[in-house]
Structure formats: structure tokens, C-alpha cells
Write an enzyme that holds these catalytic residues in place. Structure first.
Site, PDB file in Angstrom:
ATOM      1  N   GLN A 188       0.852  -1.184   0.000  1.00  9.41           N
ATOM      2  CA  GLN A 188       0.000   0.000   0.000  1.00  9.41           C
ATOM      3  C   GLN A 188       0.889   1.235   0.000  1.00  9.41           C
ATOM      4  O   GLN A 188       1.728   1.390   0.892  1.00  9.41           O
ATOM      5  CB  GLN A 188      -0.873  -0.072   1.263  1.00  9.41           C
ATOM      6  N   SER A 220       1.293   6.653   2.682  1.00  8.08           N
ATOM      7  CA  SER A 220       1.959   7.673   3.505  1.00  8.08           C
ATOM      8  C   SER A 220       3.165   8.282   2.801  1.00  8.08           C
ATOM      9  O   SER A 220       3.857   7.613   2.040  1.00  8.08           O
ATOM     10  CB  SER A 220       2.439   7.054   4.823  1.00  8.08           C
ATOM     11  N   GLU A 266     -10.129  -1.939   6.073  1.00  5.49           N
ATOM     12  CA  GLU A 266      -8.945  -2.405   6.788  1.00  5.49           C
ATOM     13  C   GLU A 266      -9.161  -2.300   8.295  1.00  5.49           C
ATOM     14  O   GLU A 266      -8.770  -3.165   9.060  1.00  5.49           O
ATOM     15  CB  GLU A 266      -7.713  -1.590   6.380  1.00  5.49           C
ATOM     16  N   SER A 325      -3.151   6.930  13.513  1.00  5.71           N
ATOM     17  CA  SER A 325      -2.641   7.059  14.884  1.00  5.71           C
ATOM     18  C   SER A 325      -3.826   7.073  15.844  1.00  5.71           C
ATOM     19  O   SER A 325      -4.950   7.396  15.463  1.00  5.71           O
ATOM     20  CB  SER A 325      -1.838   8.348  15.024  1.00  5.71           C
ATOM     21  N   ASN A 326      -3.553   6.742  17.113  1.00  4.36           N
ATOM     22  CA  ASN A 326      -4.654   6.697  18.071  1.00  4.36           C
ATOM     23  C   ASN A 326      -5.289   8.068  18.281  1.00  4.36           C
ATOM     24  O   ASN A 326      -6.464   8.157  18.657  1.00  4.36           O
ATOM     25  CB  ASN A 326      -4.174   6.079  19.384  1.00  4.36           C
ATOM     26  N   GLU A 327      -4.532   9.125  18.008  1.00  7.60           N
ATOM     27  CA  GLU A 327      -5.129  10.469  18.096  1.00  7.60           C
ATOM     28  C   GLU A 327      -6.157  10.652  16.974  1.00  7.60           C
ATOM     29  O   GLU A 327      -7.235  11.205  17.188  1.00  7.60           O
ATOM     30  CB  GLU A 327      -4.040  11.546  18.006  1.00  7.60           C
TER      31      GLU A 327
END
Lengths: 359, 385
Positions: free
Chosen positions: B128, B131, B246, B368-370
Site C-alpha cells: 500500500q 503515507s 482495513e 494514529s490513536n489520536e
């Protein structure tokens, strides 16, 4: 485990509708300051709607609900900080229905619960052994702390020790149990110390061998369900407030500091929901009960207090006022967290269950 | 978790999965998280993955014409994952799940007919290419460009954190086709041959010392006109659909309860005090709740009752519990906790020291968890942007 089905949603919706209308903040506060601390009108209504009958087998005029069903009712009561002894009555109905339906005293009790004439409470006792009741030669002796609303109960289920192990005794309150009020943080639910000075059991009393542990596990699960309701309601209130409250020209819910805190509250509340449900299903299935119950209490006990604490912070000054209901929820969450074994007690039990040696 | 009871049909399916694993056992290690197989293992790895598709154990949710089952039960996918984990055999790696989602919705009949069967035969291992150095959480800020040249597209730019790029055959690429358009609207999705001239894959060495990720450079890479998926500018909706798919896969994580049990055994051996007992009991409860939420997510997905925040909730809880357990383990070990594999005195083969480092990747990757907390608050609870 299955996602909630339509039957459950119907029960939940029905409870919520009635409680939203009949268990308002003003009503809860009024009852809390009344002499009896008991909302007789609500009890009457609940009985007509068949709520206490949920815990009673169909052969005794009940609806034969599962522990999962009872938890739905307890959760909805928690959402409005209702102190109703319905939770405790459901627990007693469930245990008697499962264990002592053939006993004449048991049958009478079940019919009374289904009809709404029996209001039961529990004297579970704390697992740290600070209180204790013995049953010797048909006589009860000792005391139990933290008995919910004993002043308005008609019956009491008490865990008692015998030479042959712990048993559960269900007796009418007027058999001779003496209740002394205790003062706790939770101002919308009264607690008592109940003392037994050589109370002789008669034919109206019921002795259930081996059900003492069941009362503890079931009590913890219903307590967790109530706290799950507290957490869920607080989340809803906090989300609504964050959308509506404007500061610096924007709703405070648009600030990431608030968003992330609220996201954490949702995670905590979601954990409460699945952990309680899993523990209820464990009791219904009769397997893995101790582990599932302690997982639930370890998570829910802390999570509901966490949610209450952060809900207060996000509400700012208004939440610190007496008039706002947040403190009622905070108080309920904390007392539920610490009674029937604080989370740390359940953590230690879990450690023993996963292969560690406790103590 | 013991109370999940499946009907006889699903239990028969479970037996079928076990029999398949026994018969086709790849003899390859189950790789944690983002690890890629060694190049020498690739042929065996491909055969193993193809066997899972071939036996109907994977891809049941696909449209029937591409090999799916008309009445697919998503709980089967959960059972397969569970059995692969229990048997410690690998699950298929790569971006095939993203790619098939994109192709079902946006692929041309020719693309579908060519690529989808090659996913099932595992002839193509996908990576993939999303990013970039300046486009992480803010993915739509990506700058890699795709410019029309006759029928072809010419790609220039750089990708980073590309898992499996060094072993992949094909990549799903996001590139900007219209620099004038608002940032979400100028993006398109492409299929890239990872061996095309101008594609350079350079391994990244991570903080763990391993190289699981890569940087990928594009220098005037020519892609044929039929390598675009959908129309120019469709890249963002394709990405959103692919990523949400995903994330729903991330509902199925390996349980952390086993790690806590290992620590409990250590605590018994070392006569740890009651404070340690309680901490481990609490971690066990947290892990069990994470498992329950993951499990419920799968069941709700199967029943079509899932909510937008389910997968993010599970992702945050799993990854943070995992990190906290690894961190606690080292504290518990004390001075010996500093030892790593292959030191002869290392505890539990260095599992927790590795986990202490690797766990940090999972709280960052796949959103990200944020970003997950933003999703929970905004899409889940309707808080204003």
C-alpha cells in the site's frame, strides 16, 4: 454472545420510556429526602408492567427472564440513579426461582415477587470479611454492613456461615432483623447495618444451601449493570453539553482536548457494556462465572468512576453545583465501585484464577 | 469469551479449517504485526495463502463471480483468524484487502478479471503506497504527482512506511493528479508494478533494529493508462472505503490475555507481592474486555449492526493495552528486564523486550490513536469539527 436482538431493545426502550417520565431528577431528590426513601408509586407501576416478574419463572406467574434481561432493567435504573430495590428483588427472585421453587416458602416468595408485594433487599457482605453472620441451630447471629434500603424492604436475603459452608437465608424483615442507618457518599440510596441477635428462623424463612456465592456473583453483575447505566448516561449528558456549551466563540466539543477526553469516555463505557453482558451470560450459562464477574467489576467499577470524574471536569463550574445531577452519578459510581469487593479485590481474585496464587 | 457458541454448521467449518491447517501446514513462523516473510520463504508463503483461498477459507465475502459465497457468514472469517492464531501459522500479508475493496467498487471489468484471481492464487503480493514524509495523519496532503503523458501516467515523488514493499509485486498508489483542486479532490488511485523502471525501494531501519518498512521513490515512472482505478479524482473515496475495510479487519487482534498469563507465571516463580497480583489481575481484565469488544465488533459486523466508532474503539484499546502490558512487564522484571535476546539470562526469550519496542508502532500505524479518537468523537459521537 450475540449483538443485542430486537426483544432486548424492546425491553430497554420500555424501561427507558417509563423511567424518563416517572424517575425524573426532581422525583429522585424528593424521594431521597422523604421519610421512607422509597418511591411506592414507581414500585406499583413497575409491578403492573411486570418488571419484578422478569426474575420469576413462568410457572409462578413470572416472565422467566434471563440474567441478561435483569441487567437491562438494572442498567436503565442506573441511567436515572434510581435507588429502587427492584435490582435486589430481581436478584432474590432469580436465586429462589432457580434453587427453591419447590419449597412452599420459596413458592410464596416467588408469587409475591411476581405480584409486586414482596420488596427484597440483600445482605451480601463484603468479601474482605469485615462483617459476618452465622447460622447455628436455626438461629442467625451477627451483622452485615451496607444493606441497601433495608428500611423499605419486606424481605432480606442474607449470606450466612454454617459449619457446612455458606448458605443463603431469605427471611421476612419482621422476623427480627434490626437495621441501623449508615451514612455513605451515595445520597440517593440508603444503606444500613443489619444485625441479627439470635433471630430464630421459622417456616416463612427459606434456606438455600450453596446459593450464597451465587448471590455475591449475581449482586456484582447487577451492580455493574447499574454502573454501566451511570456511565452511559453520563456520556450522553457530556456529549450533549460539549455540543451546546460555547466558549471562545465555539462549542467546547470542537476542541481536541475535549474530543479526546470524550472518546476515552466512550471506550470506557463500551467496555462496561460488553464486560457486564459477558458476566450476565456467564451466569445464565453457568460457566466461567467467577472470572467473567471479576473482569466486569475490575473494569466497570473503575470505568464508571472515571467517566463520572471526567464528565464533571468537562461540564466545568455548573457540574460542581448541588442543583446539577452530576454529583448524584459521581456518588453512585464511587459507592458501587467500592462495595461488593472493590476492583482491587477482584483483580486479586483474577490473578488467582489465571494461575497465580493469591495471598 | 468461553460463551461464544457457534452452531453445528460453524463448528463443522472450524473442523474444516483445522484439517486444512494440518494438511497444508506451511512450516513458517506466524509473524507478529507488520513483519514480512524472508525472501527465501516467499514461494512457500504464496502456496500457503493460495491454499487458504482455494479451500474457501478466505475471500468468502467476495462477489460470487469472483469466488465468494452467496450466503457468506462473516463469522467464518473470525473463526479462520482464530484458528490461524491458535495454530501459530501466518495469515496472508499485504494490501490485498484494501485492493479488492477498491477493485470491487471502482475497477474496470478488465482490471477485475486480471487482478482478482491473482490475489486468490497469491501470484501477486500487494503493498500500500499511501503515507509520505509530509502526509501521515493528514494523508490528503500527499504530494506524489501523476501527470498525463499521451495515454500514460508519469509518477514522481516519495512514499514512506511502506510495509512489504521489498517483497511486493504490485502496489496500490495514491498520487495527486490535479494540484489545482482542493486537496481531497485532486487525488487518484493507481496500480503500480513494483519492478517498473524508476521505482526504488529502500529499507527503513526502525527503532526496533528490524527493517519491516521501506521508503519508495518514484522517478519518472511510466504507468500505462489502464493502471488508474476509477476516474481521475476518485482517489479519496476509494481510500476511505479501503481504509474503513482495513479497520474492520483490525477488530480481530491477537489476545493480550496470554501475555498476562505468562507474567502471572513469572510472578509465581519470583514470589511477587500482592501489588503485583492486583496489577496483573487488572491487566487481565483489560485484555479480556478488549477481546470482548473485538469479538462483539465482528458479530455486529456480521449482523450489519456495526457503528462507525466500533473499529477505532477496538484499535485504541488493543494497542494501548498491549503497550502498557509490555511496559509493565519490564518494570516487573526489574534489572533483569534490561536483558534482550540472545542474552542467556533473558526472561521469556526476550518476548517482552521486543514487545516494549514494537508496541509503539501499533499505536501509530493504520491511523494514529489520536486520529482514531477524532474519528470516535466526530463521526461516532457527532462532535463538531
Amino acid at each position: 454472545m450475540l449483538p443485542p436482538g430486537d426483544d432486548e431493545a424492546a425491553l430497554r426502550d420500555a424501561c427507558r420510556e417509563v423511567l424518563t417520565k416517572h424517575s425524573t431528577s426532581a422525583r429522585i431528590r424528593l424521594i431521597a429526602e422523604s421519610e421512607t426513601g422509597h418511591d411506592a408509586d414507581l414500585w406499583q407501576l413497575a409491578a403492573q408492567l411486570g418488571w419484578p416478574a422478569l426474575a420469576v419463572p413462568e410457572s409462578f406467574g413470572g416472565l422467566g427472564g434471563s440474567v441478561t434481561d435483569l441487567c437491562i432493567v438494572a442498567e436503565e435504573l442506573g441511567r436515572v440513579v434510581q435507588p429502587s430495590l427492584l435490582v435486589q428483588t430481581l436478584a432474590v427472585g432469580e436465586l429462589v426461582g432457580r434453587r427453591a421453587a419447590d419449597d412452599p416458602a420459596g413458592a410464596a416468595l416467588l408469587e409475591g415477587i411476581a405480584a409486586g408485594t414482596v420488596i427484597a433487599t440483600w445482605a451480601v457482605g463484603e468479601p474482605d470479611g469485615t462483617d459476618g453472620v452465622e447460622l447455628v441451630g436455626g438461629t442467625l447471629r451477627g451483622y452485615r454492613n451496607f444493606v441497601p434500603d433495608a428500611q423499605c424492604a419486606t424481605h432480606l436475603a442474607v449470606r450466612a456461615h454454617t459449619a457446612g459452608g455458606a448458605v443463603l437465608v431469605v427471611l421476612p424483615m419482621d422476623t427480627g432483623a434490626r437495621a441501623t442507618p449508615m451514612r455513605t457518599l451515595d445520597i440517593t440510596r440508603r444503606y444500613s447495618r443489619v444485625e441479627f441477635d439470635d433471630v430464630a428462623l421459622d417456616a416463612d424463612c427459606l434456606r438455600l444451601d450453596g446459593a450464597a456465592a451465587n448471590l455475591f456473583e449475581l449482586g456484582v453483575v447487577l451492580q455493574c449493570a447499574e454502573s454501566t447505566g451511570v456511565a452511559g448516561r453520563l456520556l450522553d449528558l457530556t456529549v450533549a453539553y460539549a455540543k451546546q456549551r460555547t466558549q471562545f466563540g465555539r462549542p467546547i466539543g470542537s476542541f481536541q482536548a475535549i474530543k479526546h477526553r470524550i472518546a476515552d469516555l466512550l471506550i470506557e463505557a463500551e467496555g462496561c457494556r460488553v464486560a457486564t453482558r459477558d458476566a450476565a451470560e456467564a451466569i445464565d450459562a453457568g460457566s466461567g462465572v467467577a472470572e467473567a464477574v471479576s473482569v466486569a467489576k475490575s473494569w466497570v467499577g473503575r470505568a464508571a468512576s472515571f467517566v463520572a470524574s471526567h464528565a464533571l471536569q468537562i461540564h466545568g463550574g455548573i457540574g460542581f453545583s448541588w442543583e446539577h445531577d452530576l454529583h448524584l452519578f459521581l456518588r453512585r459510581a464511587k459507592v458501587n465501585e467500592l462495595l461488593l469487593g472493590p476492583p482491587s479485590w477482584h483483580d486479586e481474585r483474577l490473578y488467582g484464577l489465571i494461575g497465580g496464587t493469591s495471598g | 469469551m468461553t460463551r461464544v457458541e457457534f452452531g453445528p454448521e460453524l463448528e463443522a467449518f472450524r473442523a474444516q479449517v483445522r484439517a486444512h491447517i494440518a494438511e497444508h501446514h506451511p512450516g513458517l513462523p506466524r509473524l507478529p504485526g507488520t513483519r514480512s516473510p524472508d525472501a527465501e520463504h516467499l514461494p512457500r508463503y504464496r502456496r500457503w495463502c493460495a491454499s487458504l483461498f482455494g479451500a474457501g477459507l478466505l475471500g468468502g465475502d467476495w462477489p460470487v463471480e469472483w469466488g465468494g459465497d452467496a450466503d457468506h457468514d462473516p463469522i467464518r472469517d473470525y473463526i479462520v483468524d482464530q484458528e490461524l492464531a491458535d495454530a501459530k501459522v501466518p495469515r496472508p500479508i499485504g494490501a490485498w484487502n484494501l485492493v479488492c475493496g477498491a477493485l470491487f467498487a471502482y475497477g474496470t471489468p478488465e482490471q477485475q478479471a486480471y487482478y482478482l484471481p491473482r490475489i486468490r492464487s497469491f501470484d501477486d503480493l500487494w503493498c500500500q503506497l499511501f503515507s509520505e514524509p509530509d502526509a501521515g495523519s493528514d494523508l490528503a496532503a500527499l504530494r506524489t504527482s501523476a501527470v498525463r503523458n499521451g495515454d500514460d501516467w508519469v509518477i514522481n515523488g516519495q512514499k514512506v512506511w511502506t510495509t512489504h514493499a521489498h517483497v511486493a509485486d504490485l502496489g496500490l498508489l495514491l498520487a495527486r493528479t490535479d494540484p489545482q483542486a482542493p486537496k481531497h479532490e485532486g487525488i487518484s488511485a493507481f496500480i503500480v508494478d513494483m519492478r517498473a523502471p524508476g521505482v526504488t525501494v529502500r529499507p527503513l531501519r526502525e527503532m526496533t533494529g528490524a527493517s519491516d518498512f521501506n521508503e519508495v521513490f518514484f522517478d519518472d515512472v511510466r504507468l500505462p493508462g489502464d493502471s488508474i482505478i476509477g476516474a481521475p479524482g476518485d482517489g479519496w473515496p476509494i481510500t476511505r472505503a479501503a481504509l474503513s475495510h482495513e479497520r474492520s479487519q483490525s477488530l480481530r487482534e491477537d489476545s493480550a490475555t496470554n501475555a498476562v498469563r505468562r507474567l502471572a507465571a513469572f510472578a509465581v516463580d519470583t514470589d511477587a507481592d500482592a501489588g503485583v497480583h492486583r496489577n496483573l489481575g487488572r491487566f487481565y481484565a483489560r485484555s479480556a474486555v478488549a477481546d470482548l469488544l473485538g469479538m462483539e465488533g465482528v458479530l455486529k459486523d456480521a449482523a450489519g449492526r456495526s457503528r462507525s466508532y466500533d473499529a477505532p474503539v477496538v484499535k485504541v484499546l488493543f494497542t494501548e493495552t498491549n503497550l502498557d502490558i509490555a511496559t509493565y512487564a519490564l518494570d516487573l522484571f526489574g534489572a533483569r528486564g534490561v536483558l534482550t535476546d540472545p542474552d542467556p539470562d533473558v526472561i521469556a526469550d526476550g518476548h517482552f523486550q521486543k514487545a516494549f519496542l514494537y508496541a509503539r508502532g501499533f499505536t501509530i500505524s493504520a491511523g494514529s490513536n489520536e486520529v482514531m479518537r477524532n474519528l470516535i468523537a466526530e463521526r461516532g459521537l457527532g462532535l463538531p469539527k
